[in-house]
Design an enzyme around this catalytic site. Structure first.
Site, PDB file in Angstrom:
ATOM      1  N   SER A 163       0.398  -1.004  -0.304  1.00 21.58           N
ATOM      2  CA  SER A 163      -0.304   0.170  -0.015  1.00 21.58           C
ATOM      3  C   SER A 163       0.615   1.243   0.146  1.00 21.58           C
ATOM      4  O   SER A 163       1.362   1.549  -0.923  1.00 21.58           O
ATOM      5  CB  SER A 163      -1.232  -0.065   1.102  1.00 21.58           C
ATOM      6  N   ASP A 194     -10.430  -4.223  -4.599  1.00 18.32           N
ATOM      7  CA  ASP A 194      -9.303  -3.128  -4.060  1.00 18.32           C
ATOM      8  C   ASP A 194      -9.387  -1.728  -4.607  1.00 18.32           C
ATOM      9  O   ASP A 194      -9.175  -1.833  -5.469  1.00 18.32           O
ATOM     10  CB  ASP A 194      -7.797  -3.677  -3.567  1.00 18.32           C
ATOM     11  N   HIS A 214      -8.151  -5.317  -0.730  1.00 20.68           N
ATOM     12  CA  HIS A 214      -6.849  -4.880   0.316  1.00 20.68           C
ATOM     13  C   HIS A 214      -6.844  -4.818   1.295  1.00 20.68           C
ATOM     14  O   HIS A 214      -6.845  -5.349   2.910  1.00 20.68           O
ATOM     15  CB  HIS A 214      -7.121  -3.273   0.052  1.00 20.68           C
TER      16      HIS A 214
END
Length: 330
Positions: free
Chosen positions: A164, A259, A289
């Site tokens: 991320s 995501d 995610h």
């Protein structure tokens, strides 16, 4: 008509549980300190932490004019000789999470790849906005490259990795290292990376709600990181918007279909590939995610971890086979 759930059935209970425990960022919760308090009060994972040879917390020199950087160094069990080394940047939107939140992931990479892993506790926003995290990330990579022998690591088999926001930092650091003449980076390992802070892809619309990470949370993270006058198009914020992708290290990119960041992760892989950079991808259409952190619970997470581990191992194998410095970063 009810829209069908695109999430894999085995992931839905986990996503619902995580959503219930996680602060509703950008909506009910808009203060970073409050978000951190909520997360700190959440129950610890009942799953056992992966076993490694040794773990050491220490501080290393930071960026010029910056404070020292806390890091956690994981060394694998047994075996002699220099190991591959991974500089790992945790996710959390540049605002939340820390060494502890990603301890199990760092341990798993160390154990499964037989690699030294250096997890970096970079400065968080909004207290320290862009480019503080980038400066810390690059300083950490430079330090690891310069102290590889002390760490029992092979500097020519150095990878940058993150999930991320951490994947964002890994990608950005790889670009900086190329542009600044080093250090050499063998691989970049990007797990559902944030690569385009404009946040206008189709997956942002398709996955705005219902899959743990929300579009509202992503917008809030960006606001905390950049502040009111920040530029989401800056290439050190959005590595997808860099002018040149040539000469970057080989990359492995993990994406999840459910995501908001899916499309920008895949677009980054495509941009690298179009520039002649070797790229492998692991795509998981039914995942969300955050799934990478649950290899004990999800088959797809186990496969994703195994793929990343293989790339780390290959960095050391390539060095042994050809005597080269692995991938090139400048």
């Amino acid at each position: 008509m009810t829209t069908p759930d695109r999430l894999a059935p085995e992931a839905r209970p986990l996503v619902d549980a995580m959503t219930a425990a996680f602060p509703d960022l950008g909506r009910a919760v808009t203060d970073a300190a409050e978000a951190r308090r909520i997360l700190a009060a959440a129950p610890a994972s009942p799953l056992p932490a992966p076993t490694v040879g040794a773990v050491e917390d220490r501080e290393i020199p930071g960026a010029p004019d910056g404070p020292p950087i806390p890091v956690r160094i994981y060394r694998p069990e047994g075996g002699a000789g220099p190991r591959p080394v991974v500089v790992f940047f945790h996710g959390g939107g540049w605002v939340i999470c820390d060494l502890d939140s990603h301890d199990a992931t760092a341990r798993a990479l160390c154990r499964d790849a037989g690699a030294v892993v250096v997890s970096v506790d970079y400065r968080l926003a909004p207290e320290h906005r862009f480019p503080a995290a980038v400066d810390d990330a690059y300083a950490a990579v430079r330090w690891v490259a310069g102290h590889a022998s002390e760490l029992g690591a092979d500097a020519s088999a150095l990878s940058v990795a993150g999930d991320s926001a951490g994947g964002n930092l890994a990608a950005v650091v790889a670009q900086i290292a190329r542009d600044e003449g080093g250090p050499a980076i063998a691989r970049q390992l990007l797990v559902y990376p944030a690569t385009d802070a404009r946040q206008k892809t189709g997956s942002f619309e398709d996955n705005a709600d219902g899959y743990f990470l929300t579009a509202a949370a992503c917008a809030w993270f960006r606001e905390q990181y950049l502040g009111p006058d920040g530029d989401p198009s800056h290439p050190r914020v959005s590595p997808l918007l860099a002018e040149d992708f040539t000469g970057l290290p080989p990359a492995h990119v993990v994406t999840a279909g459910c995501d908001p960041l899916c499309d920008e992760g895949r677009a980054y892989a495509s941009a690298l590939r179009d520039a002649g950079v070797p790229v492998t991808e692991s795509r998981f259409p039914g995942m969300f995610h955050g799934f990478f952190g649950f290899p004990e619970l999800l088959d797809d997470a186990r496969r994703a971890l195994a793929d990343v581990v293989e790339v780390i191992v290959s960095s050391g194998r390539d060095r042994k086979n050809d005597g080269d410095a692995g991938g090139r970063a400048g």
